[in-house]
Design a protein around this motif. Structure first.
Motif, mmCIF file in Angstrom:
data_model
loop_
_atom_site.group_PDB
_atom_site.id
_atom_site.type_symbol
_atom_site.label_atom_id
_atom_site.label_comp_id
_atom_site.label_asym_id
_atom_site.label_seq_id
_atom_site.Cartn_x
_atom_site.Cartn_y
_atom_site.Cartn_z
ATOM 1 N N SER A 238 -19.000 1.231 -0.911
ATOM 2 C CA SER A 238 -19.413 -0.147 -1.123
ATOM 3 C C SER A 238 -18.858 -0.691 -2.433
ATOM 4 C CB SER A 238 -20.942 -0.241 -1.133
ATOM 5 O OG SER A 238 -21.357 -1.576 -1.351
ATOM 6 N N GLY A 239 -18.168 -1.833 -2.348
ATOM 7 C CA GLY A 239 -17.605 -2.465 -3.521
ATOM 8 C C GLY A 239 -16.338 -1.812 -4.046
ATOM 9 N N ASN A 240 -15.876 -0.771 -3.360
ATOM 10 C CA ASN A 240 -14.702 -0.026 -3.816
ATOM 11 C C ASN A 240 -13.478 -0.476 -3.030
ATOM 12 O OD1 ASN A 240 -13.040 1.874 -5.018
ATOM 13 N ND2 ASN A 240 -13.587 3.473 -3.553
ATOM 14 N N ASN A 241 -12.893 -1.590 -3.432
ATOM 15 C CA ASN A 241 -11.762 -2.151 -2.692
ATOM 16 C C ASN A 241 -10.489 -1.374 -2.974
ATOM 17 O OD1 ASN A 241 -13.356 -4.226 -1.653
ATOM 18 N ND2 ASN A 241 -12.995 -5.528 -3.425
ATOM 19 N N PHE A 242 -9.822 -0.934 -1.902
ATOM 20 C CA PHE A 242 -8.558 -0.243 -2.074
ATOM 21 C C PHE A 242 -7.633 -0.587 -0.911
ATOM 22 C CE2 PHE A 242 -10.968 2.801 0.519
ATOM 23 C CZ PHE A 242 -10.034 3.198 1.461
ATOM 24 N N ARG A 243 -6.361 -0.298 -1.104
ATOM 25 C CA ARG A 243 -5.380 -0.403 -0.029
ATOM 26 C C ARG A 243 -4.483 0.830 -0.092
ATOM 27 N NH1 ARG A 243 -1.522 -5.507 0.525
ATOM 28 N NH2 ARG A 243 -1.181 -5.054 -1.674
ATOM 29 N N ASN A 244 -4.269 1.445 1.064
ATOM 30 C CA ASN A 244 -3.401 2.610 1.127
ATOM 31 C C ASN A 244 -1.956 2.150 1.311
ATOM 32 O OD1 ASN A 244 -3.519 5.757 2.998
ATOM 33 N ND2 ASN A 244 -2.129 5.032 1.418
ATOM 34 N N ALA A 245 -1.249 1.985 0.195
ATOM 35 C CA ALA A 245 0.194 1.776 0.232
ATOM 36 C C ALA A 245 0.859 3.155 0.118
ATOM 37 C CB ALA A 245 0.628 0.865 -0.901
ATOM 38 N N TRP A 246 2.182 3.192 0.324
ATOM 39 C CA TRP A 246 2.890 4.464 0.293
ATOM 40 C C TRP A 246 4.114 4.382 -0.609
ATOM 41 C CZ3 TRP A 246 0.902 8.720 2.631
ATOM 42 C CH2 TRP A 246 -0.114 8.510 3.585
ATOM 43 N N THR A 336 11.244 14.146 -0.093
ATOM 44 C CA THR A 336 10.655 15.424 -0.494
ATOM 45 C C THR A 336 9.281 15.253 -1.129
ATOM 46 O OG1 THR A 336 11.848 15.332 -2.608
ATOM 47 C CG2 THR A 336 12.888 16.565 -0.803
ATOM 48 N N SER A 337 8.788 14.026 -1.216
ATOM 49 C CA SER A 337 7.406 13.800 -1.637
ATOM 50 C C SER A 337 6.904 12.498 -1.037
ATOM 51 C CB SER A 337 7.260 13.775 -3.162
ATOM 52 O OG SER A 337 7.747 12.568 -3.708
ATOM 53 N N ILE A 338 5.625 12.489 -0.728
ATOM 54 C CA ILE A 338 4.962 11.312 -0.155
ATOM 55 C C ILE A 338 3.683 11.071 -0.940
ATOM 56 C CG2 ILE A 338 3.746 10.439 1.877
ATOM 57 C CD1 ILE A 338 5.778 11.822 3.618
ATOM 58 N N THR A 339 3.476 9.831 -1.356
ATOM 59 C CA THR A 339 2.303 9.467 -2.148
ATOM 60 C C THR A 339 1.534 8.357 -1.471
ATOM 61 O OG1 THR A 339 3.409 10.027 -4.228
ATOM 62 C CG2 THR A 339 1.487 8.592 -4.374
ATOM 63 N N ALA A 340 0.251 8.604 -1.199
ATOM 64 C CA ALA A 340 -0.663 7.525 -0.833
ATOM 65 C C ALA A 340 -1.097 6.863 -2.138
ATOM 66 C CB ALA A 340 -1.865 8.069 -0.076
ATOM 67 N N HIS A 341 -0.832 5.564 -2.262
ATOM 68 C CA HIS A 341 -1.042 4.863 -3.530
ATOM 69 C C HIS A 341 -1.970 3.681 -3.323
ATOM 70 C CE1 HIS A 341 -0.269 2.931 -7.352
ATOM 71 N NE2 HIS A 341 0.135 1.838 -6.725
ATOM 72 N N ASN A 342 -3.001 3.583 -4.148
ATOM 73 C CA ASN A 342 -3.899 2.437 -4.138
ATOM 74 C C ASN A 342 -3.384 1.386 -5.113
ATOM 75 O OD1 ASN A 342 -6.229 0.703 -4.012
ATOM 76 N ND2 ASN A 342 -6.876 1.636 -5.946
ATOM 77 N N ASP A 343 -3.151 0.164 -4.596
ATOM 78 C CA ASP A 343 -2.661 -0.904 -5.474
ATOM 79 C C ASP A 343 -3.689 -2.026 -5.614
ATOM 80 O OD1 ASP A 343 -2.495 -1.975 -2.940
ATOM 81 O OD2 ASP A 343 -0.451 -2.728 -3.150
ATOM 82 N N GLN A 344 -4.982 -1.689 -5.373
ATOM 83 C CA GLN A 344 -6.056 -2.660 -5.531
ATOM 84 C C GLN A 344 -6.967 -2.238 -6.695
ATOM 85 O OE1 GLN A 344 -6.134 -5.643 -3.464
ATOM 86 N NE2 GLN A 344 -4.084 -4.778 -3.266
ATOM 87 N N THR A 345 -8.095 -2.941 -6.862
ATOM 88 C CA THR A 345 -8.927 -2.761 -8.053
ATOM 89 C C THR A 345 -9.809 -1.525 -7.993
ATOM 90 O OG1 THR A 345 -10.631 -4.192 -7.067
ATOM 91 C CG2 THR A 345 -8.987 -5.223 -8.501
#
Length: 360
Positions: A238-246, A336-345
């Protein structure tokens, strides 16, 4: 008396480890009861068909087709028992960049999409002898080279109207005006519902990372393989806004990504010359699960397909879904590497993880 056995956890609280971890702990490899390679064929010169030899049929099949374009191509699928069925015994329903269409009494399971670039297609097939053979497929077409050109995507389903035999031969057929170029390939995987523990699984775990504290990046590094399968589960709150960018190979600048995506069956949105693969939904608070397939060939743009499901506000709400097709325009080397990256608050919660499998 019931005897309780202690469990030895590997890093990241995993019960299944990497090959190195299993060796160090004297743990045997996972049972070989999953996808095995049944057949493979590739072109040594340009042509319109890529045909496997006959193989031992399995109840479940997955076909990977990588079509390199010499002119405009349109990859389609033909199957058979003993020989390829070229008759009007196929039907198909497709959605090209969000537009629906159908075809009956076809001579192949086609896509109704002419590609100007390379194509990567995954087919899942239920291969029961006395039932029509049902197919679910996803396609990404690179379009013209460069991140300024958005890839195309096709979702399609089809069937082979044979109720007597299992499929034991497969062919990728070009029905476009050009040809498949040298190096185009088809790989057939399969397993039975009661698969014996023998042989070698096609998909080998390359690595996994799980968050033990909230964070914005989950990175898995691994030895390069031509075909990659990626699974991600991202924990919200709750209240934890995120987006899974790569990010691929840690790249988050240079505008080398392009993609299109659809949410909940809506019209496709397209994005070119991006610094990240922002294919997850924005401002989400709830857990999401994503599955990606990527063709990772040196010298070519890297093509990928993604499906995602996300929880909504409570247990009575409908989940959300997203489909995407993407490309990374770097052609030198492999991922050779993959990163799930959060670009939200917000951030990814504890227990978020990324796993990568691969095979050549």
């Amino acid at each position: 008396m019931v005897r309780i056995m202690a469990i030895k956890y590997l890093s990241g609280k995993r019960l299944q480890g990497t090959a190195a971890e299993r060796t160090a702990l004297n743990i045997t490899s996972p049972p070989a009861t999953s996808w095995k390679e049944l057949a493979r064929a590739s072109l040594s010169g340009a042509g319109d068909t890529i045909t496997t030899s006959t193989f031992t049929p399995k109840d479940n099949m997955k076909v990977l087709t990588f079509g390199l374009a010499s002119g405009n191509i349109e990859a389609s699928l033909q199957v058979g028992n003993g020989s390829i069925d070229t008759g009007s015994n196929y039907s198909v329903r497709w959605q090209v960049n969000g537009t629906e269409g159908t075809g009956t009494s076809k001579t192949s399971i086609d896509t109704n999409h002419t590609a100007t670039g390379n194509e990567f297609i995954t087919y899942d097939i239920l291969n029961v002898a006395n039932q029509e053979k049902l197919v679910i497929a996803d396609l990404v077409d690179s379009n013209s080279a460069g991140a300024g050109n958005v890839p195309n995507r096709v979702e399609h389903v089809g069937k082979w109207a044979n109720t007597s035999n299992q499929i034991n031969i497969v062919q990728a057929k070009n029905v476009g005006g050009g040809s498949f170029d040298t190096g185009s390939e088809i790989v057939v995987l399969g397993y039975d519902n009661d698969e014996a523990d023998s042989g070698t699984n096609f998909w080998q775990e390359l690595g996994s990372t799980e968050l033990t504290g909230a964070g914005d990046d989950v990175t898995v590094s691994f030895t390069a393989k031509k075909y990659l399968m990626v699974e991600a589960y991202m924990v919200g709150g709750s209240g934890n806004n995120f987006r899974n960018a790569w990010k691929l190979n840690g790249v988050s600048s240079g505008s080398t990504y392009a993609y299109r995506k659809s949410s909940n069956g809506g019209s496709d949105n397209t994005y070119t010359s991006r610094n990240l693969l922002e294919i997850g939904d924005q401002d989400q608070e709830h857990d999401s699960y994503q599955k990606l397939f990527i063709v990772n060939k040196d010298g070519k743009e890297k093509l990928g397909i993604m499906h995602a499901v996300r929880e909504e506000n409570d247990s009575t709400s409908d989940p959300s879904r997203t489909e995407a097709a993407f490309k990374w325009t770097t052609t030198s080397g492999q991922i050779t590497s993959i990163t799930a990256h959060n670009d939200q608050t917000g951030n990814f919660g504890i227990g978020s993880y990324v796993k990568v499998w691969g095979s050549d």
